[in-house]
Write a protein that holds these residues in place. Sequence first.
Motif, PDB file in Angstrom:
ATOM      1  N   TRP A   1       0.844  -1.187   0.000  1.00  0.00           N
ATOM      2  CA  TRP A   1       0.000   0.000   0.000  1.00  0.00           C
ATOM      3  C   TRP A   1       0.884   1.244   0.000  1.00  0.00           C
ATOM      4  O   TRP A   1       1.810   1.359   0.801  1.00  0.00           O
ATOM      5  N   ILE A   2       0.567   2.180  -0.902  1.00  0.00           N
ATOM      6  CA  ILE A   2       1.331   3.415  -1.059  1.00  0.00           C
ATOM      7  C   ILE A   2       0.406   4.610  -0.853  1.00  0.00           C
ATOM      8  O   ILE A   2      -0.699   4.653  -1.407  1.00  0.00           O
ATOM      9  N   GLY A   3       0.840   5.585  -0.073  1.00  0.00           N
ATOM     10  CA  GLY A   3       0.151   6.868  -0.024  1.00  0.00           C
ATOM     11  C   GLY A   3       0.667   7.732  -1.161  1.00  0.00           C
ATOM     12  O   GLY A   3       1.877   7.755  -1.436  1.00  0.00           O
ATOM     13  N   LEU A   4      -0.220   8.451  -1.838  1.00  0.00           N
ATOM     14  CA  LEU A   4       0.176   9.277  -2.977  1.00  0.00           C
ATOM     15  C   LEU A   4       0.010  10.758  -2.633  1.00  0.00           C
ATOM     16  O   LEU A   4      -1.120  11.251  -2.493  1.00  0.00           O
ATOM     17  N   TRP A   5       1.132  11.429  -2.478  1.00  0.00           N
ATOM     18  CA  TRP A   5       1.141  12.865  -2.184  1.00  0.00           C
ATOM     19  C   TRP A   5       0.662  13.615  -3.434  1.00  0.00           C
ATOM     20  O   TRP A   5       1.194  13.433  -4.518  1.00  0.00           O
ATOM     21  N   GLY A   6      -0.343  14.432  -3.261  1.00  0.00           N
ATOM     22  CA  GLY A   6      -0.915  15.145  -4.392  1.00  0.00           C
ATOM     23  C   GLY A   6      -1.799  14.278  -5.266  1.00  0.00           C
ATOM     24  O   GLY A   6      -2.280  14.740  -6.306  1.00  0.00           O
ATOM     25  N   GLY A   7      -2.032  13.047  -4.855  1.00  0.00           N
ATOM     26  CA  GLY A   7      -2.793  12.107  -5.667  1.00  0.00           C
ATOM     27  C   GLY A   7      -4.190  11.816  -5.183  1.00  0.00           C
ATOM     28  O   GLY A   7      -4.932  11.079  -5.838  1.00  0.00           O
ATOM     29  N   TRP A   8      -4.562  12.299  -3.986  1.00  0.00           N
ATOM     30  CA  TRP A   8      -5.902  12.114  -3.436  1.00  0.00           C
ATOM     31  C   TRP A   8      -6.248  10.646  -3.205  1.00  0.00           C
ATOM     32  O   TRP A   8      -7.421  10.276  -3.171  1.00  0.00           O
ATOM     33  N   ARG A   9      -5.261   9.779  -3.015  1.00  0.00           N
ATOM     34  CA  ARG A   9      -5.595   8.353  -2.914  1.00  0.00           C
ATOM     35  C   ARG A   9      -4.489   7.547  -2.245  1.00  0.00           C
ATOM     36  O   ARG A   9      -3.335   7.984  -2.149  1.00  0.00           O
ATOM     37  N   ALA A  10      -4.883   6.372  -1.816  1.00  0.00           N
ATOM     38  CA  ALA A  10      -3.940   5.321  -1.438  1.00  0.00           C
ATOM     39  C   ALA A  10      -4.102   4.213  -2.469  1.00  0.00           C
ATOM     40  O   ALA A  10      -5.202   3.969  -2.970  1.00  0.00           O
ATOM     41  N   ARG A  11      -3.000   3.567  -2.781  1.00  0.00           N
ATOM     42  CA  ARG A  11      -3.013   2.568  -3.854  1.00  0.00           C
ATOM     43  C   ARG A  11      -2.406   1.267  -3.355  1.00  0.00           C
ATOM     44  O   ARG A  11      -1.410   1.274  -2.628  1.00  0.00           O
ATOM     45  N   ARG A  12      -3.007   0.138  -3.766  1.00  0.00           N
ATOM     46  CA  ARG A  12      -2.520  -1.193  -3.403  1.00  0.00           C
ATOM     47  C   ARG A  12      -1.887  -1.850  -4.632  1.00  0.00           C
ATOM     48  O   ARG A  12      -2.524  -1.983  -5.678  1.00  0.00           O
TER      49      ARG A  12
END
Length: 290
Positions: free
Chosen positions: A207-218
């Motif tokens: 799981w990654i937090g995305l700065w400026g991306g409005w989301r977390a991604r798996r």
Amino acid sequence: MSDVISVLNARATLGEGPVWVAREQALWFVDIKGHKVHRFDPATGNHRSYDAPCQVGWVLPSDDGKFIAGLQQGVARFDPATGAFEVIATPEAALPGNRLNDASVDAHGRIWFGSMDDSEAAVSGRLYCFDRGEVRESGLAPVCITNGPAISPDGCILYHTDTLGRVIHQVPVNDDGTLGAPAIFATIDESDGWPDGSTCDAEGFVWIGLWGGWRARRYAPDGRIAAEVRLPAANVTKIAFGGTDLCTAYATTARKGLDAAALAGQPLAGNIFAFHVDVPGAPGNLASLG
């Protein structure tokens, strides 16, 4: 996955480093720019903060019942009972413009942590290993902003993020704690923001937090995108899994870099968010002091 809800009005300038502490059933996290360590008990709603002497990148539970923290000037022991910090290692004493940024603990009690240029310009960030009181360099090439790192559940892979390069590397971890040759695990498109903190779930997905991306991604172990969760804050910094079943994902976010217009559009920025996941997180480890 369930809907995302704001569970703590933290209003953190730079919320980071969430970690679920099983012995307390509580979430700990930091506000790097606010010089704060936070403890949040989801069951009661109780929230307490502690003043740090400077910027604090992370706080992790240790096997003595206390914590290890990553301060700007070095690794420190932290005692919540007194609020005191005691610096025990200064790996970058010659780099006053750097600060420690993110960290995780492997099954052997080693803390893998990175540093970065606080002005986000110089390529001076390195990855280190704190192993029972001693710090050694990982041998990986320096980058401007290190992030992650995350450890696979079997302890065989370390995920190391070059935030400004928008690249996540996977690195073999040898039996003796040294690292093998890095390979690219995933790259992040410019339109998706910058990869921030990372953590692994029980299936070895990242799981990654995305700065400026409005989301977390798996991400799946083969690097493909498996799922995304949208949040009502642009700067998503990191995920931690908590609750008795480790199926509640907690996300830290940040207000840093947002002007008045941006904040008006995302009034919950800097809060702690939560959502349910079907695959639990991997159980956390305690940092070993030897």
